[in-house]
Motif scaffolding. Structure first.
Motif, PDB file in Angstrom:
ATOM      1  N   TYR A 101       0.819  -1.216   0.000  1.00 44.88           N
ATOM      2  CA  TYR A 101       0.000   0.000   0.000  1.00 44.88           C
ATOM      3  C   TYR A 101       0.851   1.264   0.000  1.00 44.88           C
ATOM      4  N   ASN A 139      -5.863   5.476   3.995  1.00 43.20           N
ATOM      5  CA  ASN A 139      -4.751   5.417   3.039  1.00 43.20           C
ATOM      6  C   ASN A 139      -3.458   6.000   3.621  1.00 43.20           C
ATOM      7  N   ARG A 193      -9.623  -0.069  -3.311  1.00 49.13           N
ATOM      8  CA  ARG A 193      -8.394  -0.520  -2.649  1.00 49.13           C
ATOM      9  C   ARG A 193      -8.538  -0.469  -1.136  1.00 49.13           C
ATOM     10  N   LEU A 243      -8.535  -3.587   1.515  1.00 47.95           N
ATOM     11  CA  LEU A 243      -7.629  -3.658   2.654  1.00 47.95           C
ATOM     12  C   LEU A 243      -8.399  -3.916   3.947  1.00 47.95           C
TER      13      LEU A 243
END
Length: 551
Positions: free
Chosen positions: A310, A373, A501, A505
């Motif tokens: 990531y 993120n 994404r 996760l």
């Protein structure tokens, strides 16, 4: 004070100098493995391959160790632990030289295969040489130091590798390991060990069964995403009536593993020397320790693959940023693995094991809700620290259970069990994390593309968005710039990818939490006694009357 403690003969303390060599050897292996994820971005750029291809190098190392470690243990017993230890340290150094000058990713994969084959002998050698050089509390401390070495090498690999990868490149990271291998070789002259026994025979049939089984298992898990989970995909090398070879490999690998145990029991009954003495797994306590070790190492590998994926690939950040993101986790593991030995006299392995798995489960559930993120937020760091406490305690604990339950003569077999379990779990954990996250991402993107009103079929036919791998926003914009997409459609596609994404996760972490929760079951079967209450496992020793009954 128990009767066992009162009657225990005084054990003369040995010098810690030999342990320095073993400690550094563990750092050598663990630093190599930890340096691979932090070098992920650099290798992807250098070789022009997707991150899942680079992860094959990590998996290849694990395959080599897990498939060959039992043979490595027998070679050590046959040749002599100190001599063969020096030989394979030299081979490990050669593998790191290949890493430095690798022209393609294929060379990297080959170098890691050689490093793994070398580590297949180093792993049981560490346990055997600790048993040869230390006794009693010194032995427990030495065993705990191996867990500390794994943790400190992970911490230093991410920090040093991140700094070098950002400022110079990923290759100098592995030059450090060449120097460290030379240091270990020099320090190895302080070790003492019995000479090898040339009469020891290696069970070739058993070696083929377990080696091939582990290779097929790992390849199957590693290619679940590329070849298909059930139905074979176009990229699969072959199919069986439409069935994916990945699932076939996994099933055949399990069958071969069962065949290995049947063959080993048969060989033992006929009086022949097996590849591994199954007496090291004779009770539910030892088997539970192996199950617990497999699960916690699998979870550790999944985390160590996911965070660099990531930070470097998705966020497009530097390797040094990756090292900063991993510092809380690796530092916590190091401290915990070092200090957990102090709790052995107060709490039983069962108590520590259950508590630790509760911590890892809670940490993964927490992370699945708070992660964003950005890996540097306080809630995310807190989750990684809590997970590190549980992980550091468990890796040292379950290894200590195995070693203290077996006589010195079986130390090499205990080492091979540890090596097989940890490296198979590491390979499967890395492969499982990659396949899980990519699969969830594909499903999320596919559903979002269908539901989004601003993305017409004409655009999705130009860019196969529902099969996109983990890419950064900049890379996706670059791909979309070559189509007739409008700026609004580009923004919409990037937003879909970004949201998908993050959702992948979070769901992946939640599923890993489920795996951690299941591990509480084998932890319940860990020993109730404390290590100092354990009777002498030597075949000639009589049972201690003060030791609790086995359960």
């Amino acid at each position: 004070m128990t009767t066992a403690e009162t009657n225990a003969p005084a054990i003369e303390k040995a010098s810690w100098r030999p342990m320095i060599a073993l400690f550094c050897a563990q750092i050598l292996m663990s630093f190599n493995v930890a340096a691979l994820p932090v070098s992920l971005g650099g290798m992807v750029d250098d070789f022009g391959v997707p991150p899942t291809t680079v992860s094959t190098a990590i998996v290849m190392y694990g395959i080599a160790v897990a498939a060959l470690v039992m043979v490595g243990a027998k070679l050590g017993q046959r040749v002599g632990w100190v001599l063969i230890f020096r030989i394979v340290i030299g081979l490990f150094a050669l593998a790191e030289v290949l890493m430095i000058f690798a022209p393609t990713v294929g060379w990297v994969i080959g170098a890691q295969a050689l490093a793994g084959a070398s580590a297949a002998i180093i792993v049981p050698a560490l346990v055997a040489l600790i048993a040869e050089n230390y006794r009693g509390t010194q032995q427990a401390t030495a065993i705990g130091s191996l867990g500390s070495a794994r943790a400190i090498s992970g911490f230093s690999a991410f920090f040093i590798g991140g700094a070098l990868g950002t400022l110079v490149g990923w290759r100098p990271v592995f030059a450090i390991l060449v120097v460290l291998a030379v240091v270990v070789f020099i320090l190895s002259f302080s070790l003492r060990s019995d000479r090898g026994d040339s009469s020891i025979k290696i069970d070739i049939v058993g070696a083929v069964l377990i080696g091939l089984g582990i290779v097929l298992l790992t390849l199957g898990f590693n290619n679940l995403n590329a070849w298909g989970i059930l139905e074979a995909r176009p990229d699969a090398p072959f199919d069986i009536l439409g069935l994916s070879p990945a699932i076939v490999f996994i099933v055949v690998g399990i069958v071969l593993g069962q065949a290995f145990f049947l063959w080993t029991r048969r060989r033992t009954k006929t009086g022949k020397v097996p590849l591994i003495a199954l007496s090291v797994l004779r009770s539910s306590r030892e088997r539970s320790a192996v199950y617990a070790m497999f699960i916690i190492v699998l979870l550790e590998a999944a985390i160590n693959f996911t965070i660099p994926l990531y930070t470097q690939i998705v966020q497009g950040r530097t390797p040094f940023d990756t090292s900063l993101a991993m510092i809380p986790f690796n530092l916590t593991v190091f401290v915990t693995a070092t200090l957990v030995v102090r709790f052995y006299r107060r709490y039983s392995p069962r108590t520590i094991g259950i508590f630790s798995f509760v911590l890892t489960t809670a940490a993964l559930v927490w992370l699945s809700f708070v992660v964003t993120n950005n890996w540097e937020t306080f809630p995310t760091i807190l989750g990684l620290i809590v997970f590190g406490v549980g992980q550091g305690a468990l890796v040292t604990l379950v290894f200590n259970v195995l070693v203290t339950a077996s006589p010195k003569e079986l130390a090499g077999d205990v080492g091979s069990v540890r090596g097989t379990t940890q490296n198979l779990a590491s390979a499967v954990g890395t492969a499982f994390a990659g396949a899980l996250l990519v699969t969830i991402l594909g499903l999320n993107v596919g559903q979002a593309v269908i539901a989004h009103p601003d993305l017409p079929k004409s655009l999705t036919s130009q860019v196969d968005l529902d099969s996109v791998n983990f890419v950064s926003n900049d890379r996706l914009r670059e791909v979309l710039s070559k189509t007739d997409a409008t700026p609004a459609q580009v923004d919409a596609a990037v937003q879909i990818n970004e949201d998908s994404r993050l959702n992948a996760l979070r769901l992946g972490l939640l599923l890993l939490a489920g795996v951690s929760a299941v591990a509480i079951i084998p932890a319940v079967r860990l020993p109730r006694y404390r290590p100092h209450e354990l009777p002498d496992p030597s075949p000639t020793a009589s049972p201690s009357p003060s030791a609790p009954a086995a359960d």
